[in-house]
Design a protein around this motif. Structure first.
Motif, mmCIF file in Angstrom:
data_model
loop_
_atom_site.group_PDB
_atom_site.id
_atom_site.type_symbol
_atom_site.label_atom_id
_atom_site.label_comp_id
_atom_site.label_asym_id
_atom_site.label_seq_id
_atom_site.Cartn_x
_atom_site.Cartn_y
_atom_site.Cartn_z
ATOM 1 N N GLY B 3 -5.289 9.407 14.670
ATOM 2 C CA GLY B 3 -6.313 9.754 13.692
ATOM 3 C C GLY B 3 -5.812 9.880 12.271
ATOM 4 N N ARG B 6 -4.961 6.541 10.695
ATOM 5 C CA ARG B 6 -6.173 5.785 10.444
ATOM 6 C C ARG B 6 -6.918 6.305 9.221
ATOM 7 N NH1 ARG B 6 -10.826 4.504 14.729
ATOM 8 N NH2 ARG B 6 -11.985 5.351 12.974
ATOM 9 N N THR B 7 -7.013 7.623 9.146
ATOM 10 C CA THR B 7 -7.672 8.219 7.982
ATOM 11 C C THR B 7 -6.957 7.812 6.700
ATOM 12 O OG1 THR B 7 -8.242 10.081 9.357
ATOM 13 C CG2 THR B 7 -8.476 10.393 6.994
ATOM 14 N N VAL B 9 -4.968 5.216 6.128
ATOM 15 C CA VAL B 9 -5.150 3.787 5.861
ATOM 16 C C VAL B 9 -6.535 3.531 5.274
ATOM 17 C CG1 VAL B 9 -5.401 1.515 6.941
ATOM 18 C CG2 VAL B 9 -3.508 2.990 7.594
ATOM 19 N N ALA B 10 -7.550 4.145 5.907
ATOM 20 C CA ALA B 10 -8.928 3.931 5.456
ATOM 21 C C ALA B 10 -9.104 4.390 4.012
ATOM 22 C CB ALA B 10 -9.905 4.654 6.378
ATOM 23 N N ILE B 11 -8.553 5.561 3.688
ATOM 24 C CA ILE B 11 -8.730 6.082 2.331
ATOM 25 C C ILE B 11 -8.006 5.199 1.316
ATOM 26 C CG2 ILE B 11 -8.202 8.033 0.810
ATOM 27 C CD1 ILE B 11 -8.784 9.854 3.215
ATOM 28 N N LEU B 13 -7.266 2.042 1.584
ATOM 29 C CA LEU B 13 -7.985 0.782 1.437
ATOM 30 C C LEU B 13 -9.258 0.947 0.622
ATOM 31 C CD1 LEU B 13 -7.654 -0.900 4.950
ATOM 32 C CD2 LEU B 13 -6.494 -1.523 2.831
ATOM 33 N N PHE B 14 -9.934 2.073 0.821
ATOM 34 C CA PHE B 14 -11.178 2.308 0.094
ATOM 35 C C PHE B 14 -10.906 2.422 -1.403
ATOM 36 C CE2 PHE B 14 -14.754 4.777 -1.519
ATOM 37 C CZ PHE B 14 -15.814 4.056 -0.974
ATOM 38 N N ALA B 16 -8.342 1.212 -2.930
ATOM 39 C CA ALA B 16 -7.890 -0.102 -3.386
ATOM 40 C C ALA B 16 -9.085 -1.019 -3.642
ATOM 41 C CB ALA B 16 -6.962 -0.728 -2.359
ATOM 42 N N ALA B 17 -10.046 -0.986 -2.717
ATOM 43 C CA ALA B 17 -11.224 -1.850 -2.860
ATOM 44 C C ALA B 17 -11.979 -1.490 -4.128
ATOM 45 C CB ALA B 17 -12.129 -1.717 -1.641
ATOM 46 N N LEU B 20 -10.001 -2.629 -7.173
ATOM 47 C CA LEU B 20 -10.052 -4.086 -7.356
ATOM 48 C C LEU B 20 -11.386 -4.521 -7.958
ATOM 49 C CD1 LEU B 20 -8.390 -5.426 -4.077
ATOM 50 C CD2 LEU B 20 -7.612 -5.850 -6.413
ATOM 51 N N ILE B 21 -12.472 -3.923 -7.437
ATOM 52 C CA ILE B 21 -13.787 -4.312 -7.934
ATOM 53 C C ILE B 21 -13.942 -3.914 -9.402
ATOM 54 C CG2 ILE B 21 -16.272 -3.907 -7.698
ATOM 55 C CD1 ILE B 21 -15.852 -3.783 -4.684
ATOM 56 N N VAL B 23 -11.521 -3.371 -11.656
ATOM 57 C CA VAL B 23 -10.662 -4.230 -12.482
ATOM 58 C C VAL B 23 -11.293 -5.612 -12.612
ATOM 59 C CG1 VAL B 23 -8.428 -5.401 -12.570
ATOM 60 C CG2 VAL B 23 -8.546 -3.009 -11.885
ATOM 61 N N GLY B 24 -11.828 -6.101 -11.492
ATOM 62 C CA GLY B 24 -12.461 -7.420 -11.496
ATOM 63 C C GLY B 24 -13.616 -7.502 -12.460
#
Lengths: 194, 48, 280
Positions: B3, B6-7, B9-11, B13-14, B16-17, B20-21, B23-24
């Motif tokens: 757990g 996973r938590t 990694v999820a945070i 990635l969130f 990061a996403a 990225l958006i 900055v994009g």
């Protein structure tokens, strides 16, 4: 059962609202063409707000673009000539594919002929980098905000228009095959002779 | 995956996403996507 | 004949709504022109060609490829961010609920014929989509600077974009050649295969599904298993038409079919992201 009624209602609502918004929003884009299907645009002094897709025989909308070599190009300055305009982008493989053909055509320099390749909505830096990398010497115009493209609406690139005396004579959607050089050269010669 | 990993990694990635958006959009990527989607190249979708 | 309407599930409604939402520029179908409004800069979650006359959004996979084409000049932050966000939030839930081409394939599978059940071979073939992703959607755009998947494979693009545009545009009709016929044949093959083999394209080919599959284990929403109730009876895996080895692995499209089949009622839909109950 309840869920399905709700879902059915949802489908209906989306459909209705969308058909409403789709027809509403598509109307106010300058590139929209049905809006002025009945008004043959483009010749008047006052700039029409909407341009429709051009057909052979139409008056070519006037425009001015800044070129990579620092000059500017205005279509109406070349009204006594055959002008070929190509719309392209660096990310478009068939556009890149016909660039060497344009280079050849420009190098042959037929009398009474001018060529300009107008980039589609990319930054000046990108266009410059691309032109330098490939060493192209023909006229390349910037159109970062798509102002020229709006006057020559199309769904796809490469899009090439041959104009004589301010009137559209030939239209090419996509790169002609098998040999763009041959196809363009033949069309240019025909237009020059016409 | 347990757990906590996973938590984490999820945070990551969130974030990061989202980054990225943002900055994009700031760097004008949005209009790139827009331009490529409204002005297609026919050969690229297999018409040719 | 059964009496009345066949049951339409909540999932089917969602798929239909998504398909209509993505392609609600109905006017485009009439004059075969492409929608040019600002919303075209936003990627939809599912595989939906942006050259479809009805499309009001961009295809995430098409955008990825065309962004990679210019990656020499510009890093594709926005497209990667969007894919990451979609993947993280929903994973392959998108395949099961929000993909129009998935819907088309499922509808074809409803045609009553003998069906090919999943087996070892389909299990191996399901890895093919990762190869397609690496080669056609990433390597070819980066190295040969052309959108390999859109150009040579994508049956959704042929069906939604290619065919309607070619039908409505005489100039395009004169320019079609081998490439178009190749893609047309490929589309026909996939559509026929889908009648016999569940979601052939999604399972074996779709690079977008491959991308989202990486996120299945960490995605925020989707199918989850209550391990306290699970007796490892494997009823879920047996009833699943995808090549799953475990609920919510990379092949799972989160369709929820197994929820009904689980004798222990251990499987449910819901939030399974950070700080959710039993997040393990």
């Amino acid at each position: 059962m309840k869920i399905r009624t709700i879902a059915a209602a949802l489908v209906l609502c989306t459909l209705l609202s969308l058909s409403g918004c789709a027809s509403g929003s598509s109307g106010n884009k300058s590139s929209d063409r049905s809006k002025d299907d009945d008004t043959k645009t483009t010749t008047e002094e006052a700039e029409p707000e909407y341009y429709r897709e051009l057909m052979v025989g139409d008056t070519a909308p006037d425009f001015t673009v800044e070129l990579t070599n620092g000059d500017t190009f205005t279509l109406s300055d070349h009204n006594d000539e055959v002008v070929m305009i190509n719309f392209w982008a660096t990310w478009c493989p068939p556009c890149r594919g016909e660039m060497p053909d344009f280079e050849m055509i420009t190098n042959e320099n037929p009398t009474g002929f001018t060529f300009v390749a107008i980039n589609q909505c990319e930054t000046k830096a990108m266009v410059d980098a691309f032109a330098n990398e490939n060493g192209y010497t023909f006229n390349i115009g910037y159109d970062p905000d798509g102002a020229v493209l709006n006057k020559y609406p199309t769904d796809g690139i490469p899009y090439t228009v041959i104009i004589k005396n301010g009137v559209v004579r030939r239209l090419f959607l996509g790169a002609p095959s098998p040999d763009p050089y041959e196809v363009y050269m033949t069309a240019i010669k025909e237009c020059l002779a016409e | 995956m347990n757990g906590k990993v996973r938590t984490a990694v999820a945070i990551v990635l969130f974030v990061a996403a989202a980054a990225l958006i943002v900055v994009g959009i700031v760097s004008g990527d949005f209009s790139d996507v827009f331009n490529k989607a409204r002005m297609i190249c026919y050969e690229c979708i297999g018409i040719g | 004949m059964k009496k009345g309407f066949p049951k339409i599930s909540f999932r089917r409604y969602t798929q239909l709504i998504a398909a209509v939402l993505y392609n609600c520029n109905f006017k485009g179908f009439i004059d075969s022109s492409i929608y040019k409004g600002e919303t075209k800069g936003v990627c939809v979650p599912g595989l939906n060609c942006y050259s479809c006359p009805g499309a009001v959004g961009a295809c995430p996979l098409g955008s990825l490829q065309s962004a990679l084409l210019s990656s020499k000049y510009k890093f594709p932050y926005y497209v990667l961010g969007t894919l990451l966000l979609f993947g993280l939030l929903f994973g392959r839930f998108i395949c099961g609920f929000l993909c129009p081409f998935g819907l088309i394939q499922e509808l074809l599978y409803l045609i009553p014929t003998p069906k090919i059940k999943k087996n070892k071979i389909t299990g191996i073939l399901s890895k093919l989509k990762y190869v397609i992703l690496a080669v056609f959607a990433v390597a070819i755009p980066l190295i040969w600077l052309m959108p390999g998947f859109c150009k040579f494979i994508c049956p959704a693009g042929t069906l939604e974009g290619g065919i309607p545009l070619v039908i409505g545009n005489e100039q395009l009709q004169s320019s079609i050649g081998f490439l178009f016929y190749w893609k047309l044949s490929l589309l026909a093959v996939f559509l026929i295969l889908c009648v016999f083999c569940y979601r052939t394209f999604c399972r074996f080919i779709c690079p977008l599904g491959a991308i989202y599959s990486f996120f299945n284990p960490v995605s925020f929403f989707g199918v989850k298993v209550d391990m306290k109730k699970c007796t490892n009876c494997n009823a879920c895996v047996k009833c699943c038409k995808m090549d799953v080895k475990k609920v919510c692995d990379g092949e799972c499209i989160q369709c929820g079919e197994c929820i009904r089949k689980c004798p222990e009622k251990a499987i449910s839909f819901g939030y399974k992201g950070p700080f959710s109950k039993g997040h393990d």
